[in-house]
Design a protein around this motif. Structure first.
Motif, PDB file in Angstrom:
ATOM      1  N   GLU A 241       2.732  -0.103   2.399  1.00 42.25           N
ATOM      2  CA  GLU A 241       1.346  -0.010   1.955  1.00 42.25           C
ATOM      3  C   GLU A 241       0.785   1.351   2.358  1.00 42.25           C
ATOM      4  O   GLU A 241       1.129   1.883   3.415  1.00 42.25           O
ATOM      5  CB  GLU A 241       0.501  -1.133   2.560  1.00 42.25           C
ATOM      6  CG  GLU A 241       0.932  -2.529   2.123  1.00 42.25           C
ATOM      7  CD  GLU A 241       0.024  -3.615   2.693  1.00 42.25           C
ATOM      8  OE1 GLU A 241      -0.920  -3.257   3.428  1.00 42.25           O
ATOM      9  OE2 GLU A 241       0.274  -4.806   2.412  1.00 42.25           O
ATOM     10  N   GLU A 243      -2.600   3.669   3.150  1.00 43.74           N
ATOM     11  CA  GLU A 243      -4.016   3.582   3.519  1.00 43.74           C
ATOM     12  C   GLU A 243      -4.884   4.201   2.428  1.00 43.74           C
ATOM     13  O   GLU A 243      -5.922   3.660   2.061  1.00 43.74           O
ATOM     14  CB  GLU A 243      -4.251   4.300   4.849  1.00 43.74           C
ATOM     15  CG  GLU A 243      -3.575   3.622   6.036  1.00 43.74           C
ATOM     16  CD  GLU A 243      -3.900   4.324   7.341  1.00 43.74           C
ATOM     17  OE1 GLU A 243      -4.690   5.299   7.311  1.00 43.74           O
ATOM     18  OE2 GLU A 243      -3.370   3.890   8.383  1.00 43.74           O
ATOM     19  N   THR A 244      -4.443   5.332   1.916  1.00 43.82           N
ATOM     20  CA  THR A 244      -5.139   5.977   0.806  1.00 43.82           C
ATOM     21  C   THR A 244      -4.261   5.873  -0.439  1.00 43.82           C
ATOM     22  O   THR A 244      -3.108   6.320  -0.417  1.00 43.82           O
ATOM     23  CB  THR A 244      -5.415   7.458   1.100  1.00 43.82           C
ATOM     24  OG1 THR A 244      -6.184   7.555   2.298  1.00 43.82           O
ATOM     25  CG2 THR A 244      -6.169   8.102  -0.050  1.00 43.82           C
ATOM     26  N   PRO A 245      -4.725   5.235  -1.518  1.00 48.89           N
ATOM     27  CA  PRO A 245      -3.887   5.101  -2.723  1.00 48.89           C
ATOM     28  C   PRO A 245      -3.389   6.452  -3.210  1.00 48.89           C
ATOM     29  O   PRO A 245      -4.124   7.443  -3.204  1.00 48.89           O
ATOM     30  CB  PRO A 245      -4.830   4.437  -3.736  1.00 48.89           C
ATOM     31  CG  PRO A 245      -5.843   3.726  -2.904  1.00 48.89           C
ATOM     32  CD  PRO A 245      -6.040   4.577  -1.679  1.00 48.89           C
ATOM     33  N   ASP A 284      -4.902   0.221  -6.711  1.00 49.76           N
ATOM     34  CA  ASP A 284      -6.074   0.025  -5.859  1.00 49.76           C
ATOM     35  C   ASP A 284      -7.037  -1.016  -6.413  1.00 49.76           C
ATOM     36  O   ASP A 284      -7.989  -1.403  -5.736  1.00 49.76           O
ATOM     37  CB  ASP A 284      -6.805   1.358  -5.657  1.00 49.76           C
ATOM     38  CG  ASP A 284      -7.115   2.060  -6.978  1.00 49.76           C
ATOM     39  OD1 ASP A 284      -6.748   1.502  -8.032  1.00 49.76           O
ATOM     40  OD2 ASP A 284      -7.702   3.151  -6.954  1.00 49.76           O
ATOM     41  N   SER A 334      -1.386   1.532  -4.186  1.00 53.08           N
ATOM     42  CA  SER A 334      -1.691   1.190  -2.802  1.00 53.08           C
ATOM     43  C   SER A 334      -0.533   0.507  -2.088  1.00 53.08           C
ATOM     44  O   SER A 334      -0.517   0.451  -0.862  1.00 53.08           O
ATOM     45  CB  SER A 334      -2.924   0.278  -2.743  1.00 53.08           C
ATOM     46  OG  SER A 334      -2.684  -0.934  -3.456  1.00 53.08           O
TER      47      SER A 334
END
Length: 512
Positions: A241, A243-245, A284, A334
């Motif tokens: 995953e 944190e920022t797409p 996202d 994401s």
């Protein structure tokens, strides 16, 4: 039909009950119920008249003290997975037919133990030591016959090669487990598989169709069901995953490299390789875009990263074509999830003692080219069905399983017989077919030419044959593709396959 494989089937009686109650039989009188219908019951319950398929009230009428539990198919699967893993340690390549029933090729393990009977005894000893003494094993030509043998009166049954038909002959037609045909056979007076196989195969096909022909071959021991590898362990799945797409395909591909390495490490620890993988991309907005990818041999980390990048590029291209469709649009990525769908024993993919062979070198070379050109930059051709030359070939990206939209084995009236043109024009090229006076030749409704062909594309016609009409879907309102074909040889010894639609001529292919 293909020659059947020698297979070994392991059957664990009343497996859903064992998964629900735990421990080996005997079990107390118990029935598993789904939708108020008994789907499985213990041997002690069957002694009192309880049977699968009975309504719950009827079963409790036979035995008031019957313990009734809900059936959970997922629980059966979970409980059977450790058994498959145990079998895999001693006999690689095991496949699950359903929970409580497993099959594997008999050749490898029988050669290791010195015979099929010895292999069955060795596996039974391992399973008994692991607390599974109820296992029954059958060895025969194909999974169907081997399962019938495993369900026989003896713990271990070996049906000699080529004698499946004689072995199956006394069994009732109900063992075919078909919803309709066994009942029809019984009404016709055919009660055993031997009586069924005595019927001519052509008459069975005419009366019962392809399904009946398949069951007729099955009853005769011609079982060519392929073995599908068991589902991979869920522990092989890896995900990451962000944190920022991430929006760029190259960004995502770089970020998932470590995750792809983790999948390969997990497969290596299990002595497995992955031949089919599913990649789930979550954007996202929470939308998940999934695609399954195949590989000609097995995936490495670079192959997985390439598939992720290609999948993202395809999504970006699709979004660019239809930017208004918000349901299909995607933002930044994401999360990425890599799920091995099909695995194989790593020993089957090891290089030879003196290095890789020609096929392996070819695969690496083509894969490098595909990495540079993209997923659809390298394609392979497969045969398909159809009347037009362009319909008879399917181009599939390297590594994907070719899927023919039309069955090539079916008859295609109007299709061109062999030999076919060596060069096929996709799309067809416009070409001139003229008469001696220079006028364009036409074809009337009766299929007659307005004049004999004299020139084709400026060259003199030396010989010609036809025309042959093709008219597809004449029953539909708009009709289908239609035209009239000719074969023409010019003065440069080039043979053309051309067709006329309306007043225009097209070159469909050329012989060399």
């Amino acid at each position: 039909m293909n020659a059947p494989l020698r297979v070994l089937v392991l059957w664990f009686p009343d497996w859903p009950l064992r998964a629900a109650l735990g421990g080996p039989p005997p079990h107390p009188p118990t029935a598993l119920v789904q939708a108020n219908t008994v789907v499985a019951c213990t041997a002690s319950a069957r002694e009192h008249g309880v049977r699968s398929g009975q309504r719950r009230r009827v079963a409790q009428g036979h035995l008031s003290s019957l313990q009734v539990l809900p059936h959970d198919a997922a629980r059966d699967e979970r409980a059977f997975l450790p058994v498959l893993q145990l079998i895999e340690k001693h006999a690689p390549g095991v496949a699950q037919l359903r929970p409580g029933l497993a099959v594997l090729r008999a050749r490898g393990i029988s050669r290791y133990h010195g015979g099929e009977a010895a292999a069955a005894d060795a596996l039974a000893a391992v399973l008994t030591e692991a607390g599974l003494p109820e296992v029954r094993i059958g060895v025969a030509d194909g999974p169907f016959t081997a399962e019938i043998a495993a369900r026989g009166p003896r713990p271990r049954t070996v049906v000699p090669a080529g004698l499946s038909k004689d072995f199956l002959a006394p069994y009732p037609v109900q063992v075919l487990r078909d919803e309709q045909i066994p009942d029809l056979l019984i009404r016709l007076g055919v009660r055993t598989l031997g009586e069924f196989t005595a019927l001519p195969a052509i008459e069975v096909r005419d009366r019962f169709g392809e399904r009946g022909a398949r069951l007729h071959a099955l009853a005769a021991g011609a079982d060519s069901q392929p073995l599908v590898p068991r589902p991979p362990d869920p522990e092989l799945v890896r995900s990451v995953e962000f944190e920022t797409p991430l929006a760029g395909a190259d960004q995502v591909a770089f970020a998932v490299r470590q995750t792809a390495d983790g999948v390969l490490v997990a497969l290596g620890e299990a002595s497995l390789v992955c031949t089919e993988v599913r990649i789930d991309l979550t954007d996202d907005n929470g939308l998940v875009f999934s695609r399954t990818w195949l590989h000609p041999t097995c995936f490495d980390a670079s192959d997985l990263v390439d598939r992720i990048r290609w999948q993202l590029e395809a999504l970006a291209a699709q979004n660019a074509k239809d930017p208004v469709d918000e349901a299909r649009a995607f933002g930044g990525i994401s999360a990425v999830r890599i799920v091995p769908v099909a695995v194989d024993d790593a020993a089957h993919h090891q290089p030879g003692l003196f290095g890789s062979g020609t096929d392996e070198r070819l695969h690496h070379a083509v894969s490098r080219v595909q990495t540079m050109l993209g997923h659809e930059g390298v394609v392979t051709a497969a045969l398909s069905g159809g009347r037009w030359l362009a319909d008879r070939q399917v181009l599939t990206p390297w590594g994907e399983r070719p899927v023919a939209p039309r069955d090539p084995t079916r008859p295609w009236p109007g299709s061109l017989p062999d030999p076919l043109p060596a060069e096929v024009f996709r799309p067809p090229r416009p070409i001139g077919v003229d008469a001696a006076d220079g006028s364009t030749i036409s074809v009337d409704e009766r299929g007659a030419l307005s004049a004999a062909p004299a020139r084709i594309n400026g060259s003199v016609v030396q010989g010609w044959a036809g025309p042959w009409p093709i008219h597809e879907h004449r029953w539909t309102a708009g009709g289908g593709k239609k035209g009239h074909r000719l074969q023409i040889v010019d003065d440069r010894n080039r043979a053309w396959l051309v067709f006329c639609t309306g007043e225009r001529w097209w070159a469909e292919g050329r012989y060399r």
